[in-house]
Design a protein around this motif. Structure first.
Motif, mmCIF file in Angstrom:
data_model
loop_
_atom_site.group_PDB
_atom_site.id
_atom_site.type_symbol
_atom_site.label_atom_id
_atom_site.label_comp_id
_atom_site.label_asym_id
_atom_site.label_seq_id
_atom_site.Cartn_x
_atom_site.Cartn_y
_atom_site.Cartn_z
ATOM 1 N N VAL A 131 6.640 5.197 1.803
ATOM 2 C CA VAL A 131 5.898 6.163 1.600
ATOM 3 C C VAL A 131 6.405 7.497 1.346
ATOM 4 C CG1 VAL A 131 4.013 7.504 2.825
ATOM 5 C CG2 VAL A 131 3.967 5.033 3.130
ATOM 6 N N VAL A 133 2.482 10.273 -2.841
ATOM 7 C CA VAL A 133 1.165 11.064 -2.724
ATOM 8 C C VAL A 133 1.554 12.375 -2.584
ATOM 9 C CG1 VAL A 133 0.804 10.674 -0.118
ATOM 10 C CG2 VAL A 133 -1.198 11.010 -1.842
ATOM 11 N N SER A 161 -4.043 10.651 0.557
ATOM 12 C CA SER A 161 -4.206 9.709 1.754
ATOM 13 C C SER A 161 -3.688 8.412 1.065
ATOM 14 C CB SER A 161 -5.677 9.246 2.010
ATOM 15 O OG SER A 161 -6.363 10.514 2.685
ATOM 16 N N LEU A 162 -3.096 7.544 2.061
ATOM 17 C CA LEU A 162 -2.674 6.450 1.748
ATOM 18 C C LEU A 162 -3.114 5.032 2.621
ATOM 19 C CD1 LEU A 162 0.978 6.701 0.554
ATOM 20 C CD2 LEU A 162 -0.830 5.680 -0.914
ATOM 21 N N ARG A 163 -3.375 3.880 2.217
ATOM 22 C CA ARG A 163 -3.840 2.821 3.083
ATOM 23 C C ARG A 163 -2.780 1.775 3.070
ATOM 24 N NH1 ARG A 163 -8.335 1.274 5.957
ATOM 25 N NH2 ARG A 163 -8.801 -1.052 6.473
ATOM 26 N N LEU A 164 -2.210 1.451 4.028
ATOM 27 C CA LEU A 164 -1.168 0.377 4.321
ATOM 28 C C LEU A 164 -1.806 -0.785 4.965
ATOM 29 C CD1 LEU A 164 2.049 2.210 5.715
ATOM 30 C CD2 LEU A 164 1.256 2.057 3.355
ATOM 31 N N GLY A 219 0.819 -1.203 0.005
ATOM 32 C CA GLY A 219 0.057 0.133 0.039
ATOM 33 C C GLY A 219 0.876 1.418 0.081
ATOM 34 N N GLY A 220 2.165 1.114 0.039
ATOM 35 C CA GLY A 220 3.039 2.487 0.031
ATOM 36 C C GLY A 220 2.978 2.999 -1.419
ATOM 37 N N GLY A 221 3.579 4.358 -1.358
ATOM 38 C CA GLY A 221 3.516 5.023 -2.613
ATOM 39 C C GLY A 221 3.835 6.419 -2.439
ATOM 40 N N GLN A 232 -4.553 3.620 8.004
ATOM 41 C CA GLN A 232 -5.138 4.688 7.254
ATOM 42 C C GLN A 232 -4.561 5.813 7.808
ATOM 43 O OE1 GLN A 232 -7.456 4.501 4.771
ATOM 44 N NE2 GLN A 232 -7.413 6.517 4.381
ATOM 45 N N ASP A 275 -4.353 9.904 6.829
ATOM 46 C CA ASP A 275 -4.934 11.036 5.886
ATOM 47 C C ASP A 275 -4.267 12.210 6.072
ATOM 48 O OD1 ASP A 275 -8.053 9.550 7.002
ATOM 49 O OD2 ASP A 275 -7.181 9.276 5.058
#
Length: 126
Positions: free
Chosen positions: A122, A12, A17-20, A8-10, A82, A84
């Motif tokens: 992230v 942004v 928001s990202l969700r791991l 789920g990293g990346g 999560q 945000d």
């Protein structure tokens, strides 16, 4: 053998928001002390969030309170984070962590962790 696999990293933009997710095998999360840590370049690994055995009580680093939310899916044996309103200072490699010692209810220090995932990057751009 306990294995933790993050995803789920990346990349942004700030405010996004990202969700791991962390898939655990070899150990049931609800009988352990799962947590998230992170490590930015040139810095020590630091505590981010943890969830107690009950699955209800959570703990957060002051820097992420109100923005990050940790959760556990017992059916899938996964740990989630999560994130945000991300900020550039949240940029780091995020690690899923597991404590199994009876003396440690919430691992908030790296030396209280017994198992680590491989980490997921992230990156938050300004």
């Amino acid at each position: 053998q306990v294995q933790l696999l993050e995803s789920g990293g990346g990349l942004v933009q700030a405010g996004g928001s990202l969700r791991l997710s962390c898939a655990a095998s070899g150990r049931t999360l609800r009988t352990s002390a799962p947590a998230w840590f992170r490590q930015a370049p040139g810095k020590e690994r630091e505590f981010v969030a943890a969830i107690r055995y009950s699955g209800v009580t959570t703990h957060y680093a002051d820097s992420v309170k109100g923005r990050f939310h940790i959760g556990r899916d017992n059916a899938k044996n996964t740990l989630n984070l999560q994130m945000d309103n991300l900020k550039p200072e949240d940029t780091a490699v995020y690690y899923c962590a597991l404590g199994v010692r009876e003396t440690v209810a919430v691992p908030t220090s790296p030396n209280e962790v017994d198992y680590w995932g491989q980490g997921t990057q992230v990156t938050v751009s300004s």
